[in-house]
Structure formats: structure tokens, C-alpha cells
Design a protein around this motif. Structure first.
Motif, PDB file in Angstrom:
ATOM      1  N   SER A   1       0.828  -1.204   0.000  1.00 41.72           N
ATOM      2  CA  SER A   1       0.000   0.000   0.000  1.00 41.72           C
ATOM      3  C   SER A   1       0.865   1.257   0.000  1.00 41.72           C
ATOM      4  O   SER A   1       0.571   2.231  -0.712  1.00 41.72           O
ATOM      5  CB  SER A   1      -0.924  -0.008   1.214  1.00 41.72           C
ATOM      6  OG  SER A   1      -1.755   1.136   1.221  1.00 41.72           O
TER       7      SER A   1
ATOM      8  N   TYR B   1      -1.138   3.730   4.284  1.00 32.82           N
ATOM      9  CA  TYR B   1      -1.802   2.482   4.654  1.00 32.82           C
ATOM     10  C   TYR B   1      -2.675   2.745   5.868  1.00 32.82           C
ATOM     11  O   TYR B   1      -2.198   3.244   6.897  1.00 32.82           O
ATOM     12  CB  TYR B   1      -0.813   1.372   4.995  1.00 32.82           C
ATOM     13  CG  TYR B   1      -1.508   0.138   5.542  1.00 32.82           C
ATOM     14  CD1 TYR B   1      -2.137  -0.748   4.674  1.00 32.82           C
ATOM     15  CD2 TYR B   1      -1.581  -0.105   6.913  1.00 32.82           C
ATOM     16  CE1 TYR B   1      -2.810  -1.871   5.161  1.00 32.82           C
ATOM     17  CE2 TYR B   1      -2.247  -1.221   7.414  1.00 32.82           C
ATOM     18  CZ  TYR B   1      -2.857  -2.094   6.533  1.00 32.82           C
ATOM     19  OH  TYR B   1      -3.526  -3.189   7.018  1.00 32.82           O
TER      20      TYR B   1
ATOM     21  N   ALA C   1      -5.211   0.549   8.225  1.00 36.10           N
ATOM     22  CA  ALA C   1      -5.776  -0.761   8.527  1.00 36.10           C
ATOM     23  C   ALA C   1      -7.292  -0.650   8.650  1.00 36.10           C
ATOM     24  O   ALA C   1      -7.811   0.390   9.073  1.00 36.10           O
ATOM     25  CB  ALA C   1      -5.185  -1.291   9.835  1.00 36.10           C
ATOM     26  N   PRO C   2      -8.022  -1.697   8.270  1.00 33.31           N
ATOM     27  CA  PRO C   2      -9.490  -1.640   8.365  1.00 33.31           C
ATOM     28  C   PRO C   2      -9.986  -1.222   9.741  1.00 33.31           C
ATOM     29  O   PRO C   2     -10.964  -0.473   9.854  1.00 33.31           O
ATOM     30  CB  PRO C   2      -9.905  -3.078   8.036  1.00 33.31           C
ATOM     31  CG  PRO C   2      -8.814  -3.576   7.134  1.00 33.31           C
ATOM     32  CD  PRO C   2      -7.553  -2.957   7.656  1.00 33.31           C
ATOM     33  N   ALA C   3      -9.300  -1.671  10.800  1.00 33.35           N
ATOM     34  CA  ALA C   3      -9.726  -1.326  12.158  1.00 33.35           C
ATOM     35  C   ALA C   3      -9.519   0.143  12.486  1.00 33.35           C
ATOM     36  O   ALA C   3     -10.045   0.635  13.493  1.00 33.35           O
ATOM     37  CB  ALA C   3      -8.970  -2.188  13.180  1.00 33.35           C
TER      38      ALA C   3
ATOM     39  N   ALA D   1     -10.293   2.633  10.280  1.00 30.43           N
ATOM     40  CA  ALA D   1     -11.160   3.475   9.450  1.00 30.43           C
ATOM     41  C   ALA D   1     -12.046   4.385  10.292  1.00 30.43           C
ATOM     42  O   ALA D   1     -12.453   5.455   9.829  1.00 30.43           O
ATOM     43  CB  ALA D   1     -12.019   2.600   8.545  1.00 30.43           C
ATOM     44  N   ARG D   2     -12.332   3.983  11.526  1.00 31.23           N
ATOM     45  CA  ARG D   2     -13.148   4.825  12.399  1.00 31.23           C
ATOM     46  C   ARG D   2     -12.402   6.081  12.832  1.00 31.23           C
ATOM     47  O   ARG D   2     -13.006   7.065  13.236  1.00 31.23           O
ATOM     48  CB  ARG D   2     -13.565   4.043  13.640  1.00 31.23           C
ATOM     49  CG  ARG D   2     -12.417   3.521  14.475  1.00 31.23           C
ATOM     50  CD  ARG D   2     -12.869   2.713  15.675  1.00 31.23           C
ATOM     51  NE  ARG D   2     -13.560   3.540  16.652  1.00 31.23           N
ATOM     52  CZ  ARG D   2     -13.766   3.157  17.906  1.00 31.23           C
ATOM     53  NH1 ARG D   2     -13.376   1.944  18.304  1.00 31.23           N
ATOM     54  NH2 ARG D   2     -14.374   3.947  18.755  1.00 31.23           N
TER      55      ARG D   2
ATOM     56  N   ASP E   1     -10.825   8.480   8.156  1.00 28.06           N
ATOM     57  CA  ASP E   1     -11.863   8.142   7.179  1.00 28.06           C
ATOM     58  C   ASP E   1     -11.397   8.410   5.744  1.00 28.06           C
ATOM     59  O   ASP E   1     -10.248   8.822   5.507  1.00 28.06           O
ATOM     60  CB  ASP E   1     -13.156   8.901   7.490  1.00 28.06           C
ATOM     61  CG  ASP E   1     -12.994  10.412   7.426  1.00 28.06           C
ATOM     62  OD1 ASP E   1     -12.070  10.903   6.751  1.00 28.06           O
ATOM     63  OD2 ASP E   1     -13.799  11.121   8.071  1.00 28.06           O
TER      64      ASP E   1
ATOM     65  N   TYR F   1      -2.307   2.076  12.092  1.00 29.93           N
ATOM     66  CA  TYR F   1      -2.401   0.660  12.430  1.00 29.93           C
ATOM     67  C   TYR F   1      -2.840   0.520  13.890  1.00 29.93           C
ATOM     68  O   TYR F   1      -2.401   1.309  14.752  1.00 29.93           O
ATOM     69  CB  TYR F   1      -1.045  -0.024  12.221  1.00 29.93           C
ATOM     70  CG  TYR F   1      -1.054  -1.504  12.530  1.00 29.93           C
ATOM     71  CD1 TYR F   1      -1.570  -2.418  11.622  1.00 29.93           C
ATOM     72  CD2 TYR F   1      -0.559  -1.979  13.744  1.00 29.93           C
ATOM     73  CE1 TYR F   1      -1.599  -3.772  11.900  1.00 29.93           C
ATOM     74  CE2 TYR F   1      -0.581  -3.333  14.038  1.00 29.93           C
ATOM     75  CZ  TYR F   1      -1.099  -4.222  13.120  1.00 29.93           C
ATOM     76  OH  TYR F   1      -1.133  -5.561  13.406  1.00 29.93           O
TER      77      TYR F   1
END
Length: 404
Positions: A18, A25, A27-29, A31-32, A35, A58
Motif C-alpha cells: 500500500s 496504509y 488498517a481496516p480497524a 477506518a473509524r 476516514d 495501524y
């Protein structure tokens, strides 16, 4: 390779891919906290930045593969790519985080010595938006792209100083009459709360001198502020010290030692490594004073210099640090300051010398004693105070033996 190592390798590969593609980069966790709009700003800044910048969000935790250490994560990423540039990541994240910390690292010569240091970079982000990680990362990326990190950092510091009130002391001065510590205690305390407690370990405010005991304003830091300062110290400086001592030990272990070549340099590397570990009290679980933590960093840096000299087969000559704060790096000039009622000539880094010439207060390594900030060289903490962390007397290892 174990399953755990394989998972870490896969993770680092994902992150690196990425970074190679966009410089970012998330991480999906995370995104909060960061954004899509934040990511767009960061990617745009990365794309137009004249200097390479890599931004990572991360979900670090003290129980993860990186021990919650953003510096470790960034170091591993850099080791994989060997790409020069500025690397930025968030610190450990808690479920109900109200504030976020940043870690910034710079590798390579691409910055040309003109970009801000990691301290300025992380401070700018944290102070701008303590409760918004996305805003912090975007602000930092845009400042790097615009080349305005140092400018914005200085404006931030100036705002904090102005908000501390107009009161000034009248006493001690530095070279050319520049004030070394010219702010009232009230201003010092506010600076500590706003800057020192937010960015761990760097002591950035001075203590007033009024020329005598009469009329001196006294102020005692509340226990809550002291706790916050200690927490900041534990979070950043201590981790840095342990990390650098560990890195020195690993480098010594990996070295092809030839004691016949520059034996004194080899011994100096081993002695400094042992001294740094002892200063940190590794393994005894005791709390380490911040001045000892700084001492361990200086010893580790000198040990690294000694090892480099040994590998090159040449004598070890320790770098002379800036007297006002050894974390500033190498001293390149000399100036005079007031110390214990006398004026003494001391080695200074370029920035401190410049500040004194411009009649401004330079950054000084301070420590809290009895609820008040004190210049480290006005304490009785040895061998740091009398030697200036090696600025005035280079043999720190021998002085530590005396202390023990």
C-alpha cells in the motif's frame, strides 16, 4: 519460519504494498479514526510532496507483535524497503482513545538537512488535533508537502508562549545577552502542560531567574500535571532508550569482532553498552529518573559510535553533545551561559547558538524537582549535571563508575 512470524511477514508485505502504491496504509480497524476524506487529503499531500513521505494507521497494542511501538513498526517497514523519506504512524490505540500520539522517523539524506526533525513533526500533528488522528496525519502530510513543518511548529510554540501571559523574569542571560531562561514560572507551567506533557521526554521550557530570592514567584505543579509529565516520559523517552540500547546490543552481537584492530574502540563499545543497560536498570523493575533515561540514550549513541570506529579499525572519539540538551545532537559551536552565578563557555548545537545570537531563549533540558522545572545542569544528578552529558567532560563511563 513460525506461523507467528509468517503472519507478521504477510502483514508487513500488505502494508508495504500500500505504501508503494499510494504512500498511505490505513488498517481496516483504523477506518473509524482515519476516514476516506482524511485518506484522500493524505494521498494528495504525498503525491505532491517533494520529499518521500509514508503514512501508516495501524491498531497498535502493547500485546501485539510490535509491543505497541510505532517506532518498531516503522523501522521494520523501512528495513524491508530501504526507501529514504519521512515515515509517520500513530502510537498505541485504546478503545476509548481521547488523544492520539504520533511517531515520526526520518531515514536517508533526501531531506537535505532542511526539513523539520521528528519531534517537530509529531508535535505539530498532536497539538493541532489531539483528538482526531485523521486530522493529525493529514496535517503532518500537508506540512511536509508544503515545506512548512518548522514554520508551523514555531508558530505553535509562539502561540503557547503568548498565551502564557506577558510576565518575564529579568535575570540570567546567554551569549550576546540573550535570555537563557526568561519566562515566569506561570509561563513555564503552562508550557509544560501544553507541550511537555503532550510530547514525551523533551523538556522545552526554562526556569526564571529574578536576581535574588526576594520577589521570586513560586508555583507548585499540581500532582495531576506531574503524573502526566511522568506518563509522557514513560511513553516516549524510556521506550526510545530501551530501543536504542537493544539495537546497540544486537549490533555488537552481529559484529565481526577483531580485538587486534582498535582494541580500545571495541572495549569502549562494550563499556558504553554495559553502562547504558545499568543506567536503565534493565531487569530490576525500578523506576528510572528521566535524566538517567537521557543518559542511557547518550551512552547508547556513544557506544554505537565506538562500534563504528572499531569496525573501521580506528580510535574512538566521542561526539560532543549540545550542553543545553544532549538530545539536540552534536555541538558545532560555542557560547557562554550563566551557571551557578558564573558565566561559562559551553558547546552548543547550531540551533541553540542561533537562538542565543538572535537574543531568544534556546530549548533546554529541564526536569521537575519539588514541583518546579529546573535546568538539568542545576540539579545534583550526576554525572549528567557536572559533565553536561559529556559536553564538558567526555568520559561518562568512568564518571558513572565513580557514582556507583
Amino acid at each position: 519460519m513460525s506461523n507467528a512470524d509468517d503472519r507478521i511477514d504477510q502483514l508487513l508485505t500488505t502494508v508495504q504494498e500500500s505504501l508503494d502504491a499510494t504512500g498511505v496504509y490505513v488498517a481496516p480497524a483504523m477506518a473509524r479514526y482515519v476516514d476516506a476524506a482524511d485518506v484522500a487529503r493524505i494521498e494528495a499531500a504525498v503525491a505532491r510532496s517533494p520529499e518521500p513521505i509514508f503514512v501508516v494507521a495501524y491498531p497498535l497494542d502493547y500485546g501485539d507483535a510490535f509491543n505497541g511501538d510505532a517506532g518498531d513498526l516503522l523501522s521494520r517497514l523501512h528495513d524491508r524497503s530501504d526507501a529514504p523519506g519521512i515515515y509517520v504512524a500513530n502510537g498505541a490505540v485504546y478503545a476509548e482513545a481521547q488523544e492520539f500520539r504520533l511517531e515520526a522517523r526520518t531515514w536517508g539524506d533526501s531531506l537535505g538537512g532542511t526539513s523539520a526533525d521528528s519531534y517537530e513533526l509529531s508535535t505539530l500533528g498532536e497539538e493541532t488535533a489531539p483528538g482526531d488522528l485523521g486530522e493529525q496525519l493529514a496535517t503532518v502530510a500537508e506540512a511536509v508537502a508544503d515545506g512548512t513543518v518548522t514554520e508551523q511548529y514555531r508558530e505553535l510554540v509562539q502561540e503557547r508562549r503568548e498565551s502564557s501571559g506577558p510576565g518575564r523574569g529579568s535575570g540570567g542571560s546567554g551569549d550576546d545577552g540573550a535570555p537563557v531562561a526568561a519566562y515566569t514560572v506561570g509561563g513555564v507551567v503552562l508550557a509544560l502542560v501544553l507541550v511537555w506533557a503532550v510530547v514525551a521526554g523533551r523538556r522545552r521550557s526554562g526556569r526564571p531567574r529574578t536576581g535574588g530570592g526576594a520577589g521570586r514567584r513560586e508555583f507548585t505543579l499540581p500532582a495531576s500535571v506531574l503524573d502526566r509529565v511522568r506518563d509522557a516520559h514513560d511513553e516516549q523517552l524510556t521506550r526510545r532508550a530501551h530501543r536504542e540500547v537493544l539495537a546497540l546490543g544486537e549490533r555488537i552481537d552481529a559484529a565481526d569482532m577483531d580485538a587486534a584492530r582498535a582494541p580500545r574502540s571495541w572495549q569502549a563499545a562494550l563499556d558504553h553498552y554495559d553502562a547504558a543497560r545499568r543506567v536503565l536498570g534493565e531487569g530490576d523493575g525500578a523506576e528510572v529518573d528521566v535524566l538517567d533515561v537521557v543518559g542511557a540514550i547518550v551512552l547508547a549513541e556513544r557506544g554505537d559510535e565506538a562500534l563504528t570506529a572499531a569496525l573501521a579499525g580506528r580510535p574512538f572519539e566521542p561526539t560532543t553533545p549540545c550542553f543545553l540538551d544532549p538530545l539536540h545532537g552534536e555541538a558545532t559551536a560555542e557560547g557562554s551561559i550563566e551557571r551557578g552565578g558564573d558565566r561559562i563557555a559551553v558547546p552548543l548545537c547550531r540551533d541553540c547558538r542561533t537562538e542565543l545570537r538572535k537574543k531568544r531563549r534556546p530549548d533546554i533540558l529541564d526536569v521537575v524537582r519539588d514541583g518546579k522545572p529546573v535546568h538539568y545542569f542545576e540539579t545534583d544528578d550526576e554525572p549528567w549535571a557536572s559533565t553536561g552529558y559529556g559536553a564538558l567532560s567526555p568520559d561518562l563511563v568512568e564518571r558513572l563508575h565513580r557514582r556507583r
